[in-house]
Design an enzyme around this catalytic site. Structure first.
Site, mmCIF file in Angstrom:
data_model
loop_
_atom_site.group_PDB
_atom_site.id
_atom_site.type_symbol
_atom_site.label_atom_id
_atom_site.label_comp_id
_atom_site.label_asym_id
_atom_site.label_seq_id
_atom_site.Cartn_x
_atom_site.Cartn_y
_atom_site.Cartn_z
ATOM 1 N N THR A 378 20.056 14.977 -4.436
ATOM 2 C CA THR A 378 19.839 13.921 -3.459
ATOM 3 C C THR A 378 18.893 14.349 -2.350
ATOM 4 O OG1 THR A 378 22.017 13.114 -3.967
ATOM 5 C CG2 THR A 378 21.101 12.356 -1.897
ATOM 6 N N THR A 396 18.494 9.857 -5.197
ATOM 7 C CA THR A 396 19.237 10.905 -5.907
ATOM 8 C C THR A 396 19.019 10.862 -7.406
ATOM 9 O OG1 THR A 396 21.452 11.876 -6.141
ATOM 10 C CG2 THR A 396 21.331 9.486 -6.219
ATOM 11 N N ASP A 418 29.354 9.859 -11.576
ATOM 12 C CA ASP A 418 29.906 9.395 -10.288
ATOM 13 C C ASP A 418 30.990 8.333 -10.509
ATOM 14 O OD1 ASP A 418 28.727 11.032 -8.461
ATOM 15 O OD2 ASP A 418 27.315 9.569 -7.667
ATOM 16 N N GLY A 464 24.227 15.673 -0.327
ATOM 17 C CA GLY A 464 25.461 16.455 -0.279
ATOM 18 C C GLY A 464 26.664 15.858 -0.972
HETATM 19 N N1 GLU Z 1 25.320 11.091 -6.596
HETATM 20 C C1 GLU Z 1 25.860 11.299 -5.304
HETATM 21 C C2 GLU Z 1 26.205 9.966 -4.660
HETATM 22 O O1 GLU Z 1 25.604 8.986 -4.961
HETATM 23 C C3 GLU Z 1 24.942 12.039 -4.413
HETATM 24 C C4 GLU Z 1 24.763 13.445 -4.853
HETATM 25 C C5 GLU Z 1 24.138 14.341 -3.793
HETATM 26 O O2 GLU Z 1 24.207 14.053 -2.629
HETATM 27 O O3 GLU Z 1 23.540 15.362 -4.145
HETATM 28 O O4 GLU Z 1 27.069 9.896 -3.858
#
Ligand code: GLU
Length: 553
Positions: A378, A396, A418, A464
């Protein structure tokens, strides 16, 4: 589309308030935590990489809009920070139009393909698959949304011609670029996963320090000439995606992909209005729940009591997040009811002097389907142009290097992981269960804060995973409650709670152990970028834990 009508009382209460996923990206924390910063009068851009920032800056200098700059920067990020975002992923953007004073939010989240099944991440014995076994390979890939989102943002808010957003990215792609230390470290850390796939292995694991990516150059040229239709076309870029996913994504999945304009979720906190991305992201709602629970308290800086209160309110909000939040087009989620004053007053009453475990709250008194509900690896980009238009966009491909599969010169996401791996517990449906075309719950929180005069004063967001919520929350409190400078706020040690222990980059006061907090000291690699409009200056700052860069004039 099968809309799951779930009476909230039917939702399983045994969905644990835990996030078992590993950190999306490894820590490469800097030794001296000083945020890089830039001060401007006219415009500003901050991204996670200096080359991407330069591309956005060049666009702003030519009179491009904030959206134009973010698009140009994203095209470069897909090349120079490929572990984090790119055309094979998804993104959410909040946009502020200075002329109309309108705030809009844009959902470019990936969708589950037709082939997705609720139990696809379960082992034969019904237990959830090992996370990395689910991530690595075609099963984790969702239909990318970023190309369509970039085109949509340009159509709505662009001022330069579309083709003029591409020169920097195409130039760097052809000339080649030197791998940044963070990218190199992440490539080394991914041996055993990323190198399983020929195209990724050949690109990332050759002996050249300078990477050239002719396939990405072809993709950019097609995108520049034909727009997003080239991407979703099964005879052009899309065809190679279909092949790379072994047909798990088909031409109908690509054709049906759409960007959704949603109402942002907003809430008052002290004298400010904080707006962020609503579901399918849990980011905005969870941050606002925490802030509203905390609002009656005087949150003193450097006080263990403040850390205790933030941790407890966070645990409470994460219990609700894990239970209720999901794609609102598929599940009757409580949405804005989670910010209902009476409900949050009741939740706040649970707080006491001890660290406790919380389950999701009972919303049956508050939520009815007739209730007004806000329609709903991300990187984060913030930009403000000379006219005062502003964009806050989190982008991301989920884990570092996404599914690890590369095609057309970019990596395909692993956003499917996710979703909840478990479709139901105790025979009751889980809100974030997998369904074809549904969007997985996110934690991304592109945020814009407005003052009493409805002028934007802060643009912020982070990478994150589910820690994004704590990273952004802490800076909102640092700016609003503690009057910190944005660069100091970004550089300060991260301290957060996602429902399963108090994570901190710094040693904490012994009294927090005595209250029962389970303290884990570790690197917490936020990837914050922010613009603070303060004292008539536009101040950009980038997280020292990554390689971000702010540039303004
Ligand atoms: N895929 C995660 C999300 O959509 C984010 C992953 C990241 O922050 O590295 O919440």
């Amino acid at each position: 589309m099968i809309r799951t009508l779930i009476a909230l009382t039917l939702l399983s209460t045994s969905v644990v308030a835990q996030d078992f996923r590993p950190s999306p990206e490894i820590a490469t924390s800097s030794n001296s935590l000083t945020a890089q910063k830039s001060i401007g009068d006219d415009f500003m851009i901050v991204t996670a990489n200096p080359l991407a920032t330069q591309a956005g800056y060049d666009v702003l200098k030519k009179g491009g809009s904030a959206a134009d700059a973010a698009i140009a920067a994203q095209l470069v990020l897909g090349l120079v920070e490929p572990q984090s975002s790119g055309l094979g992923g998804g993104a959410f953007a909040l946009h502020y139009n200075a002329t109309t004073n309108a705030l809009t939010s844009w959902d470019g989240r990936e969708t589950a393909p037709h082939s997705a099944k609720p139990d696809m991440f379960l082992n034969a014995d019904g237990t959830p698959m090992n996370f990395w076994n689910a991530v690595v390979g075609t099963q984790s890939i969702g239909v990318p949304g970023t190309p369509k989102l970039l085109e949509t943002l340009h159509k709505k808010f662009g001022s330069l011609q579309w083709k003029n957003l591409f020169p920097s990215a195409i130039d760097i792609t052809e000339r080649g670029f030197v791998k940044s230390p963070r990218l190199q470290k992440m490539i080394d850390a991914d041996i055993g996963k990323l190198d399983q796939f020929q195209s990724s292995r050949e690109y990332f694991y050759n002996t050249n320090n300078t990477l050239k990516n002719p396939e990405y150059a072809s993709t950019l040229n097609l995108f520049k000439t034909l727009g997003a239709s080239a991407f979703y076309n099964p005879h052009l870029i899309g065809g190679k995606i279909i092949n790379a996913t072994d047909g798990r994504i088909n031409s109908t999945d690509l054709k049906k992909y759409n960007v959704i304009e949603r109402d942002p979720v907003c809430g008052e906190y002290r004298t400010y209005t904080i707006c962020s991305m609503d579901e399918p992201s849990s980011g905005g709602l969870t941050i606002l729940q925490i802030l509203k629970i905390l609002e009656p308290y005087n949150l003193k800086q450097d006080d263990p009591e403040t850390i205790h209160l933030i941790a407890e309110a966070s645990k409470m909000a994460f219990a609700d997040r894990n239970m209720y939040m999901a794609d609102p087009d598929f599940v009757d989620t409580p949405g804005a009811s989670l910010l209902n004053k009476a409900y949050l007053d009741k939740r706040r009453e649970l707080l006491n002097d001890k660290a406790q475990a919380y389950t999701a709250g009972d919303l049956s008194d508050i939520f009815t389907s007739a209730q007004t509900q806000i329609e709903d690896g991300t990187t984060h980009i913030v930009a403000m142009d000379k006219q005062g238009n502003a964009i806050s966009m989190t982008s991301t491909i989920e884990s570092a290097f996404g599914s690890k599969i590369m095609t057309n010169g970019f990596l395909l996401n692993n956003e499917m992981t996710d979703f909840s791996f478990i479709p139901e517990t105790d025979g009751k449906p889980v809100a974030n269960a997998i369904e074809p075309r549904k969007r997985p719950r996110s934690s991304m929180a592109p945020t814009i804060v407005f003052d009493k005069n409805t002028k934007p004063v802060l643009l912020i967001g982070s990478a994150g995973g589910s820690r994004i919520i704590g990273f952004v929350l802490q800076r909102l409190i640092a700016i609003i409650d503690w009057n910190m400078n944005i660069d100091d706020a970004i550089a300060m040690p991260n301290i957060l709670n996602r429902g399963n222990g108090l994570e901190s980059e710094t040693e904490l006061n012994q009294s927090l152990n005595e209250k029962g907090h389970d303290i884990k000291i570790r690197d917490l690699t936020s990837g914050l970028t922010a613009i603070h409009i303060h004292d008539n200056k536009i101040i950009g700052a980038a997280d020292p834990r990554r390689e971000g860069h702010a540039m303004g004039k």
